[in-house]
Design an enzyme around this catalytic site. Structure first.
Site, PDB file in Angstrom:
ATOM      1  N   ASP A 128       0.835  -1.196   0.000  1.00  0.00           N
ATOM      2  CA  ASP A 128       0.000   0.000   0.000  1.00  0.00           C
ATOM      3  C   ASP A 128       0.876   1.255   0.000  1.00  0.00           C
ATOM      4  OD1 ASP A 128      -2.309   1.837   0.926  1.00  0.00           O
ATOM      5  OD2 ASP A 128      -3.266  -0.121   0.945  1.00  0.00           O
ATOM      6  N   HIS A 164      -3.449   5.904   3.776  1.00  0.00           N
ATOM      7  CA  HIS A 164      -4.284   4.763   3.413  1.00  0.00           C
ATOM      8  C   HIS A 164      -3.742   3.450   3.974  1.00  0.00           C
ATOM      9  CE1 HIS A 164      -6.068   1.699   0.648  1.00  0.00           C
ATOM     10  NE2 HIS A 164      -7.135   2.489   0.767  1.00  0.00           N
ATOM     11  N   ALA A 267      -7.424  -7.905  -8.082  1.00  0.00           N
ATOM     12  CA  ALA A 267      -8.410  -8.794  -7.454  1.00  0.00           C
ATOM     13  C   ALA A 267      -9.067  -9.723  -8.464  1.00  0.00           C
ATOM     14  CB  ALA A 267      -9.471  -7.974  -6.726  1.00  0.00           C
ATOM     15  N   TYR A 269      -7.779 -11.339 -10.838  1.00  0.00           N
ATOM     16  CA  TYR A 269      -6.972 -12.504 -11.198  1.00  0.00           C
ATOM     17  C   TYR A 269      -7.354 -13.691 -10.320  1.00  0.00           C
ATOM     18  CZ  TYR A 269      -3.951  -9.334 -13.831  1.00  0.00           C
ATOM     19  OH  TYR A 269      -3.465  -8.419 -14.721  1.00  0.00           O
ATOM     20  N   SER A 318     -11.398  -1.383   0.250  1.00  0.00           N
ATOM     21  CA  SER A 318     -10.087  -1.471   0.900  1.00  0.00           C
ATOM     22  C   SER A 318     -10.218  -2.032   2.310  1.00  0.00           C
ATOM     23  CB  SER A 318      -9.436  -0.085   0.983  1.00  0.00           C
ATOM     24  OG  SER A 318      -8.972   0.358  -0.263  1.00  0.00           O
TER      25      SER A 318
END
Length: 377
Positions: A128, A164, A267, A269, A318
């Site tokens: 991140d 974040h 995500a 994949y 998230s």
């Protein structure tokens, strides 16, 4: 004595009036015969009291009622439990204040934590914007690596200059003493893998390098609360490499909702656990992306977590992803492989009655995932 396999949230709240989690006493089965253990012993006669005190290596506390807390070998504790004059012998447990974060409670992380499942021994990479060096809510930050430059006045190259990563880490593993929230896996070690800059942006190649780095470190879980609308061959290679090397990657579905077939990358994949976001009513959050790639759902609306210099209440996939990563840490701390943990999370998820492209297997369930009965009945 409490049985670890039968404590539920309703039992906990009934015992404590909802203000403090009851002591999860736990059993002695995991201790070796000569291992010294701390136990609470209840007796119903002077003979029982004398037998207990005589057996102790240390008398920690004598209560005014008929009980005492002792340190003694497991062998001696087992012998005491067989005496008619002894009412109970229980391993001493730990109490924790209830979290005020609804998501923590909704997925039964409180039940898992009070029974000793706190993620100790698990390594979680927060891929991140970085992590803070000295936030008291995150004392379990381990090592770090930066793949983008940190802005000025950074305590380390991997310092969080955006916020974040800190917010995500709070959901995963904030310490139980934190005033904002308690993390799902408060004793897991969190590692900063800084792939996003102070604006919260990063190249696919930097993200791929971060994912590769996590695999090379041998860490258990890689949290990917980031994404884009299109794929990348190098990122696809990286997630395949990490998965083949034992990392469980958990990724955010994205915030493109309401929409159809709009799960973002990485995500989307198949190597990554794609997580959608729910609200307090067990509905799919309006902003959450959906699609056939969704594997799990988790709380993601109005989540209180660690902010820059205080607490923050935020919404997004998230934070749903962080809930799922925290539970993954609890499971992998028990020795599961990445593929075994992934299957475990799927098989123990709670069906919310939503379409599969919204919830996948269902809402992630911390207590069920670690083998506890998480029913409220």
């Amino acid at each position: 004595m409490f049985d670890e396999e039968t404590i539920t949230r309703r039992t906990v709240l009934k015992t404590t009036g909802g203000s403090l989690l009851a002591v999860g006493a736990g059993g002695l089965a995991g201790a070796s015969p000569d291992e010294e253990v701390r136990v609470n012993v209840g007796f119903d006669s002077g003979r029982g009291r004398s037998a207990a005190l005589d057996a102790a290596d240390e008398v920690v506390r004598e209560f005014t009622f008929d009980a005492a807390t002792l340190r003694l070998p497991k062998r001696a504790a087992t012998a005491l439990a067989e005496r008619d004059s002894v009412r109970y012998v229980e391993r001493d447990g730990t109490a924790r204040a209830l979290s005020t974060t609804w998501g923590y409670d909704r997925i039964d992380a409180d039940v898992a934590n009070i029974n000793g499942y706190t993620g100790a021994g698990a390594d979680v990479a927060v891929i991140d914007t970085g992590l803070p060096c000295d936030d008291p809510c995150l004392p379990n930050v381990g090592s770090g690596k930066a793949f983008v430059d940190c802005s000025s006045d950074c305590c380390a190259p991997w310092d969080d200059d955006n916020g974040h990563g800190t917010q995500v880490a709070g959901v995963i593993g904030a310490d139980e003493s934190c005033s904002c929230t308690t993390g799902i896996a408060p004793d897991a070690t969190l590692h900063a893998v800084k792939v996003l800059n102070d604006y919260g942006a990063g190249s696919y190649s930097d993200i791929a390098a971060g994912v590769e780095y996590v695999a090379r470190q041998g860490w258990d879980v890689g949290n990917l609360s980031l994404g884009g609308s299109s794929g990348s061959s190098v990122l696809k290679d990286a997630v395949e490499y990490a998965t083949n090397n034992g990392v469980l990657l958990v990724g955010a579905a994205g915030g493109s909702g309401p929409c159809t077939s709009c799960v973002g990358y990485p995500a989307a994949y198949p190597e990554v656990v794609a997580v959608s976001a729910t609200n307090r009513n067990d509905e799919l959050a309006s902003f959450s992306s959906r699609g056939p790639e969704i594997e799990l759902a988790a709380p993601g609306s109005d989540i209180t977590t660690v902010g820059s210099g205080g607490c923050a209440t935020l919404s997004g996939t998230s934070y749903a992803t962080a809930h799922a990563s925290g539970v993954a840490a609890l499971v992998m701390a028990q020795g599961y492989t990445n593929s075994g943990a992934r299957t475990r999370l799927q098989n123990t998820a709670e069906d919310l009655g939503l379409p599969s492209d919204e919830q996948g297997s269902g809402l992630v369930d911390a207590a069920a995932a670690v083998g506890l009965n998480s029913s409220d009945d």
